[in-house]
Write a protein that holds these residues in place. Structure first.
Motif, PDB file in Angstrom:
ATOM      1  N   ASN A 190       0.825  -1.202   0.000  1.00 21.53           N
ATOM      2  CA  ASN A 190       0.000   0.000   0.000  1.00 21.53           C
ATOM      3  C   ASN A 190       0.865   1.261   0.000  1.00 21.53           C
ATOM      4  N   THR A 191       0.214   2.419  -0.128  1.00 27.06           N
ATOM      5  CA  THR A 191       0.958   3.677  -0.242  1.00 27.06           C
ATOM      6  C   THR A 191       1.585   4.107   1.077  1.00 27.06           C
ATOM      7  N   HIS A 192       1.259   3.412   2.175  1.00 26.61           N
ATOM      8  CA  HIS A 192       1.903   3.706   3.461  1.00 26.61           C
ATOM      9  C   HIS A 192       3.159   2.854   3.661  1.00 26.61           C
ATOM     10  N   GLY A 193       3.541   2.075   2.646  1.00 26.46           N
ATOM     11  CA  GLY A 193       4.775   1.292   2.717  1.00 26.46           C
ATOM     12  C   GLY A 193       4.626  -0.072   3.360  1.00 26.46           C
ATOM     13  N   GLU A 194       3.394  -0.480   3.693  1.00 26.80           N
ATOM     14  CA  GLU A 194       3.181  -1.800   4.285  1.00 26.80           C
ATOM     15  C   GLU A 194       2.896  -2.830   3.194  1.00 26.80           C
ATOM     16  N   PHE A 195       3.350  -4.070   3.422  1.00 26.02           N
ATOM     17  CA  PHE A 195       2.926  -5.188   2.592  1.00 26.02           C
ATOM     18  C   PHE A 195       1.732  -5.841   3.278  1.00 26.02           C
ATOM     19  N   VAL A 196       0.721  -6.237   2.490  1.00 21.53           N
ATOM     20  CA  VAL A 196      -0.464  -6.865   3.047  1.00 21.53           C
ATOM     21  C   VAL A 196      -0.660  -8.221   2.370  1.00 21.53           C
ATOM     22  N   ILE A 197      -0.613  -9.292   3.177  1.00 22.71           N
ATOM     23  CA  ILE A 197      -0.833 -10.655   2.690  1.00 22.71           C
ATOM     24  C   ILE A 197      -2.274 -11.027   3.027  1.00 22.71           C
ATOM     25  N   ARG A 198      -3.012 -11.527   2.020  1.00 23.18           N
ATOM     26  CA  ARG A 198      -4.419 -11.878   2.247  1.00 23.18           C
ATOM     27  C   ARG A 198      -4.693 -13.303   1.765  1.00 23.18           C
ATOM     28  N   TRP A 199      -5.555 -13.997   2.523  1.00 17.19           N
ATOM     29  CA  TRP A 199      -5.940 -15.352   2.143  1.00 17.19           C
ATOM     30  C   TRP A 199      -7.349 -15.620   2.644  1.00 17.19           C
ATOM     31  N   THR A 200      -8.164 -16.283   1.816  1.00 20.85           N
ATOM     32  CA  THR A 200      -9.535 -16.631   2.183  1.00 20.85           C
ATOM     33  C   THR A 200      -9.683 -18.148   2.232  1.00 20.85           C
ATOM     34  N   PRO A 201      -9.857 -18.746   3.433  1.00 18.82           N
ATOM     35  CA  PRO A 201     -10.041 -20.200   3.533  1.00 18.82           C
ATOM     36  C   PRO A 201     -11.398 -20.616   2.963  1.00 18.82           C
ATOM     37  N   ILE A 202     -11.480 -21.853   2.469  1.00 13.74           N
ATOM     38  CA  ILE A 202     -12.751 -22.407   1.992  1.00 13.74           C
ATOM     39  C   ILE A 202     -13.237 -23.481   2.966  1.00 13.74           C
ATOM     40  N   GLN A 203     -14.441 -24.018   2.717  1.00 17.85           N
ATOM     41  CA  GLN A 203     -15.056 -24.975   3.643  1.00 17.85           C
ATOM     42  C   GLN A 203     -14.152 -26.195   3.878  1.00 17.85           C
ATOM     43  N   ASP A 204     -13.457 -26.657   2.823  1.00 21.89           N
ATOM     44  CA  ASP A 204     -12.587 -27.834   2.962  1.00 21.89           C
ATOM     45  C   ASP A 204     -11.414 -27.583   3.912  1.00 21.89           C
ATOM     46  N   ASP A 205     -11.099 -26.313   4.186  1.00 23.03           N
ATOM     47  CA  ASP A 205      -9.962 -25.986   5.063  1.00 23.03           C
ATOM     48  C   ASP A 205     -10.341 -26.004   6.545  1.00 23.03           C
ATOM     49  N   LEU A 206     -11.633 -26.143   6.859  1.00 22.45           N
ATOM     50  CA  LEU A 206     -12.113 -26.042   8.242  1.00 22.45           C
ATOM     51  C   LEU A 206     -11.392 -27.048   9.143  1.00 22.45           C
ATOM     52  N   GLY A 207     -10.882 -26.556  10.272  1.00 21.89           N
ATOM     53  CA  GLY A 207     -10.219 -27.404  11.245  1.00 21.89           C
ATOM     54  C   GLY A 207      -8.747 -27.645  10.984  1.00 21.89           C
ATOM     55  N   ASP A 208      -8.235 -27.206   9.836  1.00 21.84           N
ATOM     56  CA  ASP A 208      -6.827 -27.436   9.499  1.00 21.84           C
ATOM     57  C   ASP A 208      -5.953 -26.250   9.910  1.00 21.84           C
ATOM     58  N   PHE A 209      -4.631 -26.493   9.908  1.00 19.89           N
ATOM     59  CA  PHE A 209      -3.646 -25.461  10.235  1.00 19.89           C
ATOM     60  C   PHE A 209      -2.792 -25.198   8.992  1.00 19.89           C
ATOM     61  N   PHE A 210      -2.538 -23.924   8.680  1.00 23.21           N
ATOM     62  CA  PHE A 210      -1.800 -23.555   7.472  1.00 23.21           C
ATOM     63  C   PHE A 210      -0.635 -22.630   7.832  1.00 23.21           C
ATOM     64  N   PRO A 211       0.608 -23.029   7.510  1.00 15.29           N
ATOM     65  CA  PRO A 211       1.730 -22.105   7.712  1.00 15.29           C
ATOM     66  C   PRO A 211       1.801 -21.095   6.566  1.00 15.29           C
ATOM     67  N   ILE A 212       2.039 -19.841   6.909  1.00 12.72           N
ATOM     68  CA  ILE A 212       2.295 -18.777   5.921  1.00 12.72           C
ATOM     69  C   ILE A 212       3.641 -18.153   6.286  1.00 12.72           C
TER      70      ILE A 212
END
Length: 444
Positions: free
Chosen positions: A64-86
């Motif tokens: 963004n214009t404030h110099g921050e990086f923004v990482i975004r992710w949207t889980p789906i129903q199949d991901d429920l209950g799981d753990f994801f490393p980013i």
């Protein structure tokens, strides 16, 4: 890559700053709602350039214009209950002799950026995201200038709406309301503590509902609910809106849709008092006379500005027409007769030029423009860059290090067009006798 002159973090190697999460942090997400990870870093002897990420398939990154990086992710129903490393690491670069160029409204010439001399990575940090069921039911409705947020009362049992407030709790016009089912609020995009944020593709207007003890307090010890939400408007194209509802640590977003709209009109002179009646189209001009035009964003948001990136003329009402003539390109006036006129507010663009015709059997001219909305007063926006000459390279020269980079995806451009202008034929503009005119027509 070449060795770093110093291994101390913050000099050449980027050093992470808040609000970057700590290595090993546990985050919570909800199904079909966006989780957002914000990363900020600094390097006093190098320029922060990029972020390298690993994570689930549909993960995205923006700066963004404030110099921050923004990482975004949207889980789906199949991901429920799981753990994801980013995982992520920030990169900085230094340049050989010379400096990279900045752009200004008033200049059409730019120096070429110097080649990179070194690329330096920060430490790598990883967070673990647990996907949970939706905890708070909510949705948002957005227009060109407002956000309406609604939260189901049954999803935060035990909390009374009298202990909830927006960012600006002191303004009585910004109070929350309720009925038997929902707590809701209608919030202007430019009021009630709404903050604006911009990246390469989008404008976001952010606010939140939080708990409080007394309305005048600036702190709370009842941190039971935090409902962050934003309206997202792609700068080129249709507007997208989003909403978040979460308990502490959870950061998720619910989406809805809306748009900024643009009006493109002709005016009789440079006073721009009353536009030419659309029922009188096609507007007839003599070749070489001046035509006055105005593009206006109809949103009433006062902390945005309109930028016209390009305008082209075509003999057909088709933006993909093979036969086009450039009037404005990359924010620069290309046609020598173009004049820019003072707007009455920052979301207007007024300009004029001398009329012309396309060579051949074309009497009509259509004009199409690419427009953007940008955050007002920010130094790193497309508006503040202004005219970018076509001789300036858009990116720094590629080397072996750049080949592994993801290609940034830019949202669709928003076209506005108006027309047609019809040009008087030479016989029509001839003021000779009717007999003379008829003889001309017979001869033709």
């Amino acid at each position: 890559d070449t060795p770093a002159p110093s291994c101390e973090e913050g000099l050449y190697l980027p050093e992470f700053l808040p609000p970057t999460p700590l290595n090993g942090a546990r985050l919570h997400a909800e199904v079909n709602r966006e989780v957002e990870i914000r990363v900020r870093a600094r390097a006093s002897h190098a320029t922060i350039q990029d972020i390298v990420i690993s994570g689930p398939l549909n993960i995205t990154k923006q700066r963004n214009t404030h110099g921050e990086f923004v990482i975004r992710w949207t889980p789906i129903q199949d991901d429920l209950g799981d753990f994801f490393p980013i995982c992520f690491a920030v990169e900085a670069v230094t340049w050989r002799a010379g400096t990279a160029t900045t752009h200004h409204h008033s200049h059409n010439h730019h120096a070429t950026p110097s080649p990179q001399s070194g690329v330096y990575q920060s430490e790598m940090r990883c967070v673990l995201v647990e996907v949970r069921r939706v905890q708070v039911n909510s949705h948002v409705i957005c227009t060109e200038s407002t956000m309406r947020v609604e939260v189901e009362k049954s999803s935060f049992a035990g909390l009374h709406e009298d202990h909830l407030r927006l960012n600006d709790g002191a303004n009585t016009a910004c109070r929350l309301h309720s009925n038997s089912t929902y707590v809701f609020a209608d919030i202007p995009l430019s009021g009630c503590g709404t903050e604006i944020e911009e990246d390469g593709n989008n404008l976001r207007f952010k606010n939140e509902i939080t708990t409080f003890d007394n309305r005048a307090d600036v702190i709370t010890r009842k941190h039971l609910l935090e409902v962050q939400f934003y309206c997202q408007y792609p700068k080129r194209g249709n507007a997208t809106l989003a909403f978040t509802a979460h308990r502490p640590i959870v950061s998720v977003w619910d989406r809805s849709f809306g748009r900024f709209t643009y009006q493109f009109e002709f005016y009789p002179n440079d006073q721009y008092q009353a536009m030419i009646d659309p029922t009188s189209y096609p507007v007839v001009y003599e070749i070489g006379s001046r035509v006055y035009m105005q593009i206006e964003a109809t949103s009433s948001v006062n902390n945005t500005v309109l930028f016209v990136e390009s305008c082209r003329a075509s003999p057909y009402d088709n933006q993909n027409s093979q036969r086009t003539y450039s009037i404005i390109e990359n924010g620069c006036n290309v046609d020598p007769t173009v004049q820019i006129h003072s707007p009455s507010h920052p979301r207007q663009f007024r300009f004029s030029m001398k009329t012309f015709k396309f060579i051949g059997m074309h009497d009509q001219v259509y004009i199409s423009c690419t427009v953007l909305m940008c955050e007002a007063g920010e130094p790193n926006t497309r508006f503040s860059e202004g005219c970018i000459s076509s001789t300036t390279p858009a990116t720094s020269p590629h080397n072996h290090h750049r080949r592994k980079r993801e290609v940034a995806v830019e949202s669709a451009r928003h076209f506005v067009s108006q027309g047609p202008l019809r040009l008087k034929r030479s016989a029509e503009s001839n003021e000779s006798s009717a007999l003379h005119l008829n003889l001309n027509l017979v001869f033709i």
